[in-house]
Write a protein that holds these residues in place. Sequence first.
Motif, PDB file in Angstrom:
ATOM      1  N   ALA A  60      -1.175   1.252 -12.595  1.00  0.00           N
ATOM      2  CA  ALA A  60      -0.816   2.529 -11.981  1.00  0.00           C
ATOM      3  C   ALA A  60      -0.678   2.379 -10.469  1.00  0.00           C
ATOM      4  CB  ALA A  60      -1.869   3.582 -12.312  1.00  0.00           C
ATOM      5  N   VAL A  61      -1.591   1.645  -9.865  1.00  0.00           N
ATOM      6  CA  VAL A  61      -1.518   1.409  -8.418  1.00  0.00           C
ATOM      7  C   VAL A  61      -0.238   0.655  -8.065  1.00  0.00           C
ATOM      8  CG1 VAL A  61      -2.621   0.219  -6.483  1.00  0.00           C
ATOM      9  CG2 VAL A  61      -4.014   1.479  -8.138  1.00  0.00           C
ATOM     10  N   ALA A  62       0.121  -0.336  -8.885  1.00  0.00           N
ATOM     11  CA  ALA A  62       1.333  -1.125  -8.631  1.00  0.00           C
ATOM     12  C   ALA A  62       2.586  -0.268  -8.708  1.00  0.00           C
ATOM     13  CB  ALA A  62       1.418  -2.276  -9.638  1.00  0.00           C
ATOM     14  N   VAL A  63       2.616   0.714  -9.604  1.00  0.00           N
ATOM     15  CA  VAL A  63       3.783   1.594  -9.715  1.00  0.00           C
ATOM     16  C   VAL A  63       3.872   2.521  -8.513  1.00  0.00           C
ATOM     17  CG1 VAL A  63       4.719   3.547 -11.025  1.00  0.00           C
ATOM     18  CG2 VAL A  63       3.953   1.495 -12.228  1.00  0.00           C
ATOM     19  N   ALA A  64       2.738   2.992  -8.018  1.00  0.00           N
ATOM     20  CA  ALA A  64       2.750   3.922  -6.879  1.00  0.00           C
ATOM     21  C   ALA A  64       3.024   3.225  -5.546  1.00  0.00           C
ATOM     22  CB  ALA A  64       1.410   4.660  -6.805  1.00  0.00           C
ATOM     23  N   GLU A  65       2.673   1.944  -5.437  1.00  0.00           N
ATOM     24  CA  GLU A  65       2.727   1.218  -4.158  1.00  0.00           C
ATOM     25  C   GLU A  65       4.053   1.311  -3.404  1.00  0.00           C
ATOM     26  OE1 GLU A  65      -0.172  -2.482  -3.343  1.00  0.00           O
ATOM     27  OE2 GLU A  65       1.233  -2.756  -5.006  1.00  0.00           O
ATOM     28  N   PRO A  66       5.211   1.171  -4.057  1.00  0.00           N
ATOM     29  CA  PRO A  66       6.461   1.170  -3.292  1.00  0.00           C
ATOM     30  C   PRO A  66       6.685   2.431  -2.462  1.00  0.00           C
ATOM     31  CG  PRO A  66       6.844   0.397  -5.533  1.00  0.00           C
ATOM     32  CD  PRO A  66       5.453   0.928  -5.489  1.00  0.00           C
ATOM     33  N   PHE A  67       5.978   3.502  -2.773  1.00  0.00           N
ATOM     34  CA  PHE A  67       6.178   4.767  -2.061  1.00  0.00           C
ATOM     35  C   PHE A  67       5.173   4.965  -0.933  1.00  0.00           C
ATOM     36  CE2 PHE A  67       7.523   5.114  -6.483  1.00  0.00           C
ATOM     37  CZ  PHE A  67       8.821   5.565  -6.346  1.00  0.00           C
ATOM     38  N   PHE A  68       4.300   3.968  -0.691  1.00  0.00           N
ATOM     39  CA  PHE A  68       3.243   4.096   0.298  1.00  0.00           C
ATOM     40  C   PHE A  68       3.333   2.997   1.357  1.00  0.00           C
ATOM     41  CE2 PHE A  68       1.737   6.563  -3.186  1.00  0.00           C
ATOM     42  CZ  PHE A  68       0.862   7.499  -2.662  1.00  0.00           C
ATOM     43  N   ARG A  69       2.857   3.322   2.564  1.00  0.00           N
ATOM     44  CA  ARG A  69       2.751   2.310   3.614  1.00  0.00           C
ATOM     45  C   ARG A  69       1.519   1.442   3.363  1.00  0.00           C
ATOM     46  NH1 ARG A  69       4.752   6.733   6.331  1.00  0.00           N
ATOM     47  NH2 ARG A  69       6.626   6.343   7.575  1.00  0.00           N
ATOM     48  N   ARG A  70       1.581   0.232   3.836  1.00  0.00           N
ATOM     49  CA  ARG A  70       0.456  -0.687   3.672  1.00  0.00           C
ATOM     50  C   ARG A  70      -0.821  -0.060   4.238  1.00  0.00           C
ATOM     51  NH1 ARG A  70      -0.061  -6.040   2.573  1.00  0.00           N
ATOM     52  NH2 ARG A  70      -1.953  -7.060   3.302  1.00  0.00           N
ATOM     53  N   GLY A  71      -1.869  -0.081   3.454  1.00  0.00           N
ATOM     54  CA  GLY A  71      -3.155   0.463   3.886  1.00  0.00           C
ATOM     55  C   GLY A  71      -3.402   1.901   3.467  1.00  0.00           C
ATOM     56  N   GLU A  72      -2.377   2.607   3.018  1.00  0.00           N
ATOM     57  CA  GLU A  72      -2.567   3.998   2.599  1.00  0.00           C
ATOM     58  C   GLU A  72      -3.321   4.069   1.272  1.00  0.00           C
ATOM     59  OE1 GLU A  72       0.481   7.261   3.788  1.00  0.00           O
ATOM     60  OE2 GLU A  72       1.648   5.544   3.088  1.00  0.00           O
ATOM     61  N   LEU A  73      -4.184   5.079   1.164  1.00  0.00           N
ATOM     62  CA  LEU A  73      -4.994   5.255  -0.034  1.00  0.00           C
ATOM     63  C   LEU A  73      -4.151   5.816  -1.179  1.00  0.00           C
ATOM     64  CD1 LEU A  73      -7.848   5.262  -1.347  1.00  0.00           C
ATOM     65  CD2 LEU A  73      -8.102   7.611  -0.492  1.00  0.00           C
ATOM     66  N   ILE A  74      -4.268   5.195  -2.349  1.00  0.00           N
ATOM     67  CA  ILE A  74      -3.558   5.655  -3.544  1.00  0.00           C
ATOM     68  C   ILE A  74      -4.515   6.352  -4.500  1.00  0.00           C
ATOM     69  CG2 ILE A  74      -2.285   4.895  -5.596  1.00  0.00           C
ATOM     70  CD1 ILE A  74      -1.101   2.655  -3.894  1.00  0.00           C
ATOM     71  N   VAL A  75      -5.701   5.779  -4.713  1.00  0.00           N
ATOM     72  CA  VAL A  75      -6.698   6.354  -5.608  1.00  0.00           C
ATOM     73  C   VAL A  75      -8.023   5.688  -5.302  1.00  0.00           C
ATOM     74  CG1 VAL A  75      -6.287   4.645  -7.444  1.00  0.00           C
ATOM     75  CG2 VAL A  75      -7.207   6.888  -8.060  1.00  0.00           C
ATOM     76  N   ALA A 107      -4.026   6.687 -16.406  1.00  0.00           N
ATOM     77  CA  ALA A 107      -3.286   5.984 -15.359  1.00  0.00           C
ATOM     78  C   ALA A 107      -2.003   6.720 -14.971  1.00  0.00           C
ATOM     79  CB  ALA A 107      -2.958   4.563 -15.824  1.00  0.00           C
ATOM     80  N   ALA A 108      -1.380   7.415 -15.932  1.00  0.00           N
ATOM     81  CA  ALA A 108      -0.187   8.194 -15.616  1.00  0.00           C
ATOM     82  C   ALA A 108      -0.526   9.339 -14.670  1.00  0.00           C
ATOM     83  CB  ALA A 108       0.445   8.738 -16.898  1.00  0.00           C
ATOM     84  N   GLU A 109      -1.742   9.871 -14.783  1.00  0.00           N
ATOM     85  CA  GLU A 109      -2.186  10.930 -13.872  1.00  0.00           C
ATOM     86  C   GLU A 109      -2.553  10.365 -12.502  1.00  0.00           C
ATOM     87  OE1 GLU A 109      -4.221  14.372 -16.455  1.00  0.00           O
ATOM     88  OE2 GLU A 109      -5.006  12.380 -16.923  1.00  0.00           O
ATOM     89  N   VAL A 110      -2.954   9.085 -12.461  1.00  0.00           N
ATOM     90  CA  VAL A 110      -3.210   8.445 -11.165  1.00  0.00           C
ATOM     91  C   VAL A 110      -1.927   8.413 -10.338  1.00  0.00           C
ATOM     92  CG1 VAL A 110      -3.750   6.239 -10.055  1.00  0.00           C
ATOM     93  CG2 VAL A 110      -5.154   7.049 -11.954  1.00  0.00           C
ATOM     94  N   VAL A 111      -0.834   7.981 -10.958  1.00  0.00           N
ATOM     95  CA  VAL A 111       0.457   7.937 -10.259  1.00  0.00           C
ATOM     96  C   VAL A 111       0.889   9.341  -9.846  1.00  0.00           C
ATOM     97  CG1 VAL A 111       2.905   7.363 -10.498  1.00  0.00           C
ATOM     98  CG2 VAL A 111       1.169   5.839 -11.447  1.00  0.00           C
ATOM     99  N   THR A 112       0.794  10.282 -10.785  1.00  0.00           N
ATOM    100  CA  THR A 112       1.205  11.661 -10.501  1.00  0.00           C
ATOM    101  C   THR A 112       0.392  12.255  -9.364  1.00  0.00           C
ATOM    102  OG1 THR A 112       1.790  11.952 -12.842  1.00  0.00           O
ATOM    103  CG2 THR A 112       1.564  13.935 -11.520  1.00  0.00           C
ATOM    104  N   GLY A 113      -0.929  12.083  -9.427  1.00  0.00           N
ATOM    105  CA  GLY A 113      -1.797  12.646  -8.399  1.00  0.00           C
ATOM    106  C   GLY A 113      -1.554  12.050  -7.033  1.00  0.00           C
ATOM    107  N   ALA A 114      -1.334  10.738  -6.980  1.00  0.00           N
ATOM    108  CA  ALA A 114      -1.083  10.082  -5.696  1.00  0.00           C
ATOM    109  C   ALA A 114       0.208  10.577  -5.067  1.00  0.00           C
ATOM    110  CB  ALA A 114      -1.025   8.567  -5.894  1.00  0.00           C
ATOM    111  N   LEU A 115       1.265  10.673  -5.860  1.00  0.00           N
ATOM    112  CA  LEU A 115       2.547  11.116  -5.321  1.00  0.00           C
ATOM    113  C   LEU A 115       2.534  12.604  -4.973  1.00  0.00           C
ATOM    114  CD1 LEU A 115       5.010   9.168  -7.665  1.00  0.00           C
ATOM    115  CD2 LEU A 115       4.324   8.593  -5.342  1.00  0.00           C
ATOM    116  N   LYS A 116       1.798  13.396  -5.739  1.00  0.00           N
ATOM    117  CA  LYS A 116       1.723  14.825  -5.455  1.00  0.00           C
ATOM    118  C   LYS A 116       0.891  15.096  -4.203  1.00  0.00           C
ATOM    119  CE  LYS A 116       0.320  19.319  -7.242  1.00  0.00           C
ATOM    120  NZ  LYS A 116      -0.399  20.083  -8.298  1.00  0.00           N
TER     121      LYS A 116
END
Length: 434
Positions: free
Chosen positions: A249-264, A301-310
């Motif tokens: 889930a973290v790997a899927v969200a990563e492309p939308f975040f800057r290095r060092g930003e919190l995902i979960v 894990a699908a909610e991890v991606v959703t929550g991070a992007l939201k």
Amino acid sequence: MFRRILVLAVGVALGFALTVTAARLSLAWSWWPNRELNRSTDYVRDVLRMVNENYVDAGRAGYRQLAKQAVHGMVESLDPHSEFLEPGDFDELEEQLTGDFSGIGIQVELRKGHVLVIAPIANSPSERAGVQRGDEILSVDGKGLDKESPMEGVIENLRGKPGTQVTIELLRASTGQRFRHTLTRELIQLESVRAPQVLADHTGYILITDFSERTGEEFGRALDTLLQEGVDSLVIDLRNNPGGLLDAAVAVAEPFFRRGELIVYTRGRKAIDSESFHAEVDGEPLDLPVVVLINAGTASAAEVVTGALKDTGRAVVLGERSFGKGSVQSIFKLNDGEGLRLTTARYFTPNGISIHEKGIAPHVELVLSPEEDSKLRVQRTRPDVTDPAEFKARFGFTPIEDRQLAAALGVLRGIKLLDQRRTVAAAGEPVAHR
């Protein structure tokens, strides 16, 4: 009781010498839990012996059998997601997490006492042999199936080592014909990222069915392909995605975040279970309008991606409130091929929100009927069948409109139009109003 004993021990020690150390205190603290463990173990052992010696059916009261049932009850009483795994269940879980298994590539279900094909997996031995949705499996290797046949046994017989063969007899209800196929088992690699495609208005579409070891890599490839084809917006479909590996889930969200930003981040009793996951990719994050589709089957894990992007404003979430599984399970391997799946932590979105038993509310709510959802689930996993007549012949219904996807495309059109107007306004040019 323990606090009083501890104070007394320290007082006596001080009467002789001021040499009480932290190590001795630590030993005192560690001794008490062991005492409680021993008492509890003795209690369970006494009950095991009583049942073994007195139960009417000695064949059902062996120590090994009773111990297993006791472990089942102990672990599975904790929460709905913790369980003791028998060897076959443990192997199946590992297959789900790796995305690989050996068999003939067929999804089946038990319906009113009949074992029916849900769908053959694309490019599998079953599909190449012409097995279709709705076919009934009558026998496996000459052994007939009936209402008493356990589903687990049917699946176990269909699976096996790569290169081995299995013969299945099928009944096609639509024609009344019977078929017999001898199929060679092979390693089936389930793709969790399906059918990346370019939709209307240069919008990319990616379906993720679960989160296994290869999901991050598959998502990255799908994303690169769509960007090379010129997409300027994206739909990520997480409907009916039950989750899987947190790292995926973290790997899927990563492309939308800057290095060092919190995902979960996770919080558990032990330090090892409390961890923060930050983006580790270099370069600028992907900056384009995104809609994430969710429903009541979107979990873990699908909610991890959703929550991070939201939480971070990277995406508009559309559909129905998600399932609400905000706990993390660790897998422990035991002897004899058994294992434990045990809840060891809870995860939190970047804003510190726990969605456990609450779910994630979409920005745009659009609820589908159970019938729509059931049909769309089949449509999403079989984009290779494009002819409506063929689709109806194979799956029993004519393809229907995906109202949630259509709404997502509408949202993205609105966002892109608004961005265009802002760009024009920033350039000092007049904005046309319609």
